[in-house]
Enzyme design. Structure first.
Site, mmCIF file in Angstrom:
data_model
loop_
_atom_site.group_PDB
_atom_site.id
_atom_site.type_symbol
_atom_site.label_atom_id
_atom_site.label_comp_id
_atom_site.label_asym_id
_atom_site.label_seq_id
_atom_site.Cartn_x
_atom_site.Cartn_y
_atom_site.Cartn_z
ATOM 1 N N THR A 1 0.731 -1.234 -0.166
ATOM 2 C CA THR A 1 0.071 0.061 -0.116
ATOM 3 C C THR A 1 0.888 1.316 -0.155
ATOM 4 O OG1 THR A 1 -0.030 0.357 2.561
ATOM 5 C CG2 THR A 1 -1.491 -1.092 1.489
ATOM 6 N N ASP A 2 0.441 2.354 -0.578
ATOM 7 C CA ASP A 2 0.911 3.767 -0.012
ATOM 8 C C ASP A 2 0.839 4.033 1.326
ATOM 9 O OD1 ASP A 2 2.235 5.927 -0.634
ATOM 10 O OD2 ASP A 2 1.022 6.703 -2.345
ATOM 11 N N ALA A 3 1.498 5.073 1.626
ATOM 12 C CA ALA A 3 1.352 5.376 3.251
ATOM 13 C C ALA A 3 0.048 5.586 3.641
ATOM 14 C CB ALA A 3 2.105 6.621 3.314
#
Length: 590
Positions: free
Chosen positions: A282-284
């Protein structure tokens, strides 16, 4: 389910046996810990070993630091962890994304402006050499978004192009370069940024293309990378309604989710339709595009259930760990999905041979590693890229270029900036570095020009009381000045614009209290005027009247030196804009 014998793992039976035995011998807590990528708060051995002991993390993406600091941190992590780690850097523009003293090569839009894949390869190669030297084995790059909306403030200079074919060719070249050093690239941000004008850090974001439009653009890019062996992908907090509804016809507007939480987008589209066998991170997880979708206690296990394998960053480690564990125990994360994620995580570790390499040998010897940071043959690349990238986007003033002291002795340099942005300043090296207009003014003076650096009304107002400010602003709007006050005093106006929209809703000019002053180039028919943007490639949207407009793509000192050489005709403008610098407007071309 993952096939560990196939690309991108290509594991032997012995490697696969290690993966399966490792999973079989893990406690539930150790299995859950493998799902997390930690952003370290400190580099002390006490902190690092504490995180490993308490949370059993599977990967790390650390805060920037000097090469020696990062090396020491990564050595501790790899020698003290029970299972070796994936350690990621953010090498979007070169080795400076792995360590602060690493080599900057160029932002992606600048690389693409050279119109030569060689420099995308070189950026990947240099990134790989320096990141591997300090113990990284994974990178959150290349960015493979397609910049189709000039109002998008977060990837305006971070995307290679608005053309999917150029994005693909440049990304493939970058991937070849970085993998030479054993670094696994993670292309981002699936299903693709650059269509919405919003930033997923700050709000929801939507890729609004139809299935057919997506297939011909973002789908083409991702499929090309997957076919070339791309090992990992970062999912963005970006919705793709057309494909979510395609795979789930019952999906309503209320059911739409960002890709990081959507089974339709990760499992059905990415893994199913595109055939991606690799790892998804995932992104942040602090971004509003994700946190605005559901409660945090729900989004943690939902991301893994949707098909993501690694979850990027704890918020509070105890809360997040326990919520993820609870999501497994209550069945949101099934046993099959958990084991599939673990196989992908450990499979990439086995591909890197981390399981067969003695821990103390995972990093190269310290002296050898430090000798690879900032090599002269690598640092010279940025200047070479600059020479080939600076782009004369628009030039409709006869006789203005080339500049010379004889013709343009008296130069007024005018700063143009965006709204105040402390985030940009924090990541741009702080306040010690001179502003680009100051550097240009100094360099012009050294070349023999008589330079006046304009002081904006905003700067003057900052020294006044509120009452004085009010009177001064009124005077601007009431006062008049002869055109001769400009034309009699200057032979050229050079506007230097630096607008950085990092984590702001827009990336536009901030004019301040201006009417009739030289801040806005109203005088383009009165005397020679050149507008230079040293950051956003889309500055022309706010000054369509200017007749000479240049993009340099960054404001490094060597870039500004090269700019002046080109303005004086000492070298040619050869850059080719990889995006629509005219921003889709007709008047910007006049």
């Amino acid at each position: 389910m993952v096939d560990l014998k196939a690309t991108p793992y290509n594991l032997s039976d012995e490697d696969i046996a290690w993966v399966e035995e490792t999973i079989a011998n893990m406690s539930d807590e150790e299995k859950i810990g493998q799902l997390f990528v930690n952003m370290g708060a400190e580099r002390t051995e006490e902190y690092l070993t504490g995180v490993l002991k308490d949370y059993h993390i599977g990967a790390v993406r650390y805060n920037p630091g000097k090469a020696e600091e990062v090396y020491d941190q990564n050595y501790i992590l790899q020698t003290k962890s029970k299972i070796p780690l994936l350690i990621a850097a953010n090498t979007e523009a070169g080795g400076n994304g792995a360590c602060t003293d690493g080599t900057y090569v160029g932002f992606k839009v600048k690389i693409a402006a050279t119109n030569d894949e060689k420099y995308a390869y070189e950026m990947g190669r240099v990134s790989g050499v320096e990141a591997a030297a300090i113990g990284c084995n994974w990178s959150f790059a290349p960015i493979v978004d397609i910049m189709r909306n000039w109002r998008n403030p977060i990837i305006s200079n971070r995307s290679f192009s608005s053309d999917p074919d150029k994005v693909l060719s440049m990304s493939l070249a970058y991937m070849r370069g970085i993998q030479e050093s054993g670094i696994l690239p993670a292309a981002k941000h699936f299903p693709g940024d650059g269509i919405d004008e919003r930033d997923q850090h700050l709000s929801a974001s939507v890729n609004s293309y139809s299935c057919e439009e997506w297939d011909a653009t973002f789908g083409k890019v991702y499929k090309g990378l997957i076919d070339a062996g791309l090992p990992s992908i970062m999912a963005g907090h970006i919705m793709q309604p057309a494909y979510q509804r395609h795979f789930n016809p019952a999906c309503t507007t209320d059911d739409l989710l960002p890709a990081t939480l959507s089974k339709e987008l990760i499992t059905d589209l990415l893994r199913g339709k595109l055939g991606f066998n690799g790892l998804v991170v995932t992104d942040a997880s602090h971004m509003v595009g994700m946190t605005g979708a559901m409660k945090r206690s729900d989004l943690l296990p939902t991301a893994i259930a949707a098909g993501c394998d690694l979850f990027l960053f704890f918020n509070d480690p105890d809360e997040d760990f326990n919520w993820m564990l609870q999501g497994y125990k209550n069945g949101v994360i099934t046993e099959d999905r958990l084991k599939d994620a673990l196989r992908r995580i450990l499979g990439l570790k086995a591909r890197l041979k981390l399981h067969t390499t003695p821990r103390e040998n995972i990093l190269p010897p310290r002296a050898e590693a430090m000798a690879k940071i900032g090599l002269p043959e690598n640092t010279k690349l940025a200047a070479e890229v600059t020479d080939k990238a600076i782009t004369l986007v628009k030039h409709k003033q006869e006789g203005v270029l080339p500049l010379s002291v004889a013709k343009n002795k008296r130069v007024l340099v005018v700063p143009v900036s965006g709204p105040p942005n402390p985030i940009s300043g924090a990541f741009g090296g702080g306040g010690e570095k001179k502003a680009p207009w100051e550097v240009v003014a100094d360099k012009l003076t050294q070349r023999g020009y008589e330079v006046t650096l304009h002081e904006s009304m905003i700067e003057k107002l900052s020294t006044m009381s509120k009452e004085e400010q009010a009177e001064a602003v009124k005077a601007i709007y009431a006062g008049k000045a002869p055109i001769a006050s400009v034309t009699d005093n200057y032979d050229l106006v050079l506007l230097i614009s630096k607008i950085d929209g990092m984590m702001q809703p827009t990336e536009r000019v901030f004019w301040g209290s201006t009417k009739g002053t030289v801040d806005i180039p109203w005088y383009v028919f009165e005397l020679p005027t050149v507008f230079v943007s040293v950051a956003s490639p889309y500055g022309l949207a706010d000054v369509p009247q200017v007749k000479t407009y240049i993009n340099t793509y960054d404001d490094r000192e060597f870039t500004l030196e090269a700019l002046l050489d080109k303005l004086e005709g000492k070298s040619e403008f050869v850059g080719v804009s990889p995006v629509d610098a005219f921003c889709g407007f007709e008047d910007t071309k006049i």
